[in-house]
Motif scaffolding. Structure first.
Motif, PDB file in Angstrom:
ATOM      1  N   MET A  21       0.842  -1.170   0.000  1.00  0.00           N
ATOM      2  CA  MET A  21       0.000   0.000   0.000  1.00  0.00           C
ATOM      3  C   MET A  21       0.889   1.235   0.000  1.00  0.00           C
ATOM      4  SD  MET A  21      -3.416  -0.684   1.244  1.00  0.00           S
ATOM      5  CE  MET A  21      -4.199  -2.246   1.272  1.00  0.00           C
ATOM      6  N   THR A  22       0.342   2.311  -0.452  1.00  0.00           N
ATOM      7  CA  THR A  22       1.097   3.551  -0.506  1.00  0.00           C
ATOM      8  C   THR A  22       0.448   4.578   0.378  1.00  0.00           C
ATOM      9  OG1 THR A  22      -0.169   4.348  -2.385  1.00  0.00           O
ATOM     10  CG2 THR A  22       1.812   3.087  -2.880  1.00  0.00           C
ATOM     11  N   ALA A  23       0.899   5.812   0.222  1.00  0.00           N
ATOM     12  CA  ALA A  23       0.337   6.905   1.008  1.00  0.00           C
ATOM     13  C   ALA A  23      -1.148   7.060   0.695  1.00  0.00           C
ATOM     14  CB  ALA A  23       1.075   8.188   0.686  1.00  0.00           C
ATOM     15  N   PRO A  24      -1.900   7.568   1.659  1.00  0.00           N
ATOM     16  CA  PRO A  24      -3.339   7.741   1.433  1.00  0.00           C
ATOM     17  C   PRO A  24      -3.610   8.703   0.283  1.00  0.00           C
ATOM     18  CG  PRO A  24      -2.787   8.037   3.746  1.00  0.00           C
ATOM     19  CD  PRO A  24      -1.504   7.943   2.996  1.00  0.00           C
ATOM     20  N   ALA A  58      -6.014 -10.846   5.929  1.00  0.00           N
ATOM     21  CA  ALA A  58      -6.776 -11.930   6.546  1.00  0.00           C
ATOM     22  C   ALA A  58      -5.854 -13.044   7.015  1.00  0.00           C
ATOM     23  CB  ALA A  58      -7.814 -12.475   5.564  1.00  0.00           C
ATOM     24  N   VAL A  59      -4.828 -13.366   6.228  1.00  0.00           N
ATOM     25  CA  VAL A  59      -3.884 -14.406   6.624  1.00  0.00           C
ATOM     26  C   VAL A  59      -3.072 -13.940   7.825  1.00  0.00           C
ATOM     27  CG1 VAL A  59      -1.813 -15.651   5.898  1.00  0.00           C
ATOM     28  CG2 VAL A  59      -3.745 -15.447   4.347  1.00  0.00           C
ATOM     29  N   ALA A  65      -3.987  -4.174   6.593  1.00  0.00           N
ATOM     30  CA  ALA A  65      -2.551  -4.320   6.781  1.00  0.00           C
ATOM     31  C   ALA A  65      -1.808  -3.873   5.536  1.00  0.00           C
ATOM     32  CB  ALA A  65      -2.207  -5.779   7.082  1.00  0.00           C
ATOM     33  N   GLU A  66      -0.573  -3.450   5.735  1.00  0.00           N
ATOM     34  CA  GLU A  66       0.336  -3.172   4.621  1.00  0.00           C
ATOM     35  C   GLU A  66       1.105  -4.464   4.388  1.00  0.00           C
ATOM     36  OE1 GLU A  66       4.222  -0.422   3.590  1.00  0.00           O
ATOM     37  OE2 GLU A  66       3.155  -0.125   5.469  1.00  0.00           O
ATOM     38  N   ARG A  91      -2.179  -1.693   9.952  1.00  0.00           N
ATOM     39  CA  ARG A  91      -2.330  -0.257   9.701  1.00  0.00           C
ATOM     40  C   ARG A  91      -3.626   0.298  10.268  1.00  0.00           C
ATOM     41  NH1 ARG A  91       2.471   1.212   9.635  1.00  0.00           N
ATOM     42  NH2 ARG A  91       3.671   0.728   7.796  1.00  0.00           N
ATOM     43  N   GLY A  92      -4.613  -0.558  10.506  1.00  0.00           N
ATOM     44  CA  GLY A  92      -5.879  -0.073  11.030  1.00  0.00           C
ATOM     45  C   GLY A  92      -6.965  -1.111  10.822  1.00  0.00           C
TER      46      GLY A  92
END
Length: 144
Positions: free
Chosen positions: A1-4, A46-47, A64-65, A96-97
């Motif tokens: 993932m990158t920046a929002p 999920a894993v 998650a990232e 990440r949240g």
């Protein structure tokens, strides 16, 4: 993932292909594609953190990232192991949240970094302890 992005939600990075040496044949490229697909298919939030949880009408989905990397080396030369290679890979996940779905509305809730809960109060305490001593030293220098 990158920046929002503008909405504050993480956006996925585009997949990048590994750079293959000119001597790499189609068989090696096919093996790399298979390895990337297999690792990528097994790594997810999920894993790493479990499936979404539902309780009292609220659904919580972990976010998650996920980073995946691997490498391959192929030998060449006059030795007995011509054309043999080695490789390896791995994955890293970071929480990440989570997404909270309640009453038909979805809300992303980022996780705070735990070190912030400790580092900021500690820094304030150290500054409070050091400030009076620093003020006395400065006052002595001005007088003398």
């Amino acid at each position: 993932m990158t920046a929002p992005d503008a909405t504050g939600r993480p956006t996925p990075r585009p997949a990048s292909r590994p750079a293959l040496p000119p001597s790499a044949g189609p068989e090696l490229e096919a093996q790399l594609e298979r390895l990337a697909d297999e690792i990528g298919g097994r790594v997810s939030a999920a894993v790493a953190y479990g499936e979404p949880v539902t309780a009292e009408g609220v659904i919580v989905i972990p976010v998650a990232e996920v980073s995946v990397g691997f490498g391959v080396g192929v030998g060449s030369g006059s030795g007995a192991g011509d054309g043999e290679g080695m490789g390896g890979g791995g994955a890293l996940t970071r929480p990440r949240g989570f997404i909270e779905i309640k009453d038909g509305a979805a809300t992303y809730r980022p996780l705070r970094r735990p070190w912030l809960d400790v580092a900021l109060p500690l820094a304030a305490l150290l500054a409070g302890v050091a400030a009076p001593s620093l003020a006395r030293r400065l006052a002595r220098r001005r007088r003398g």
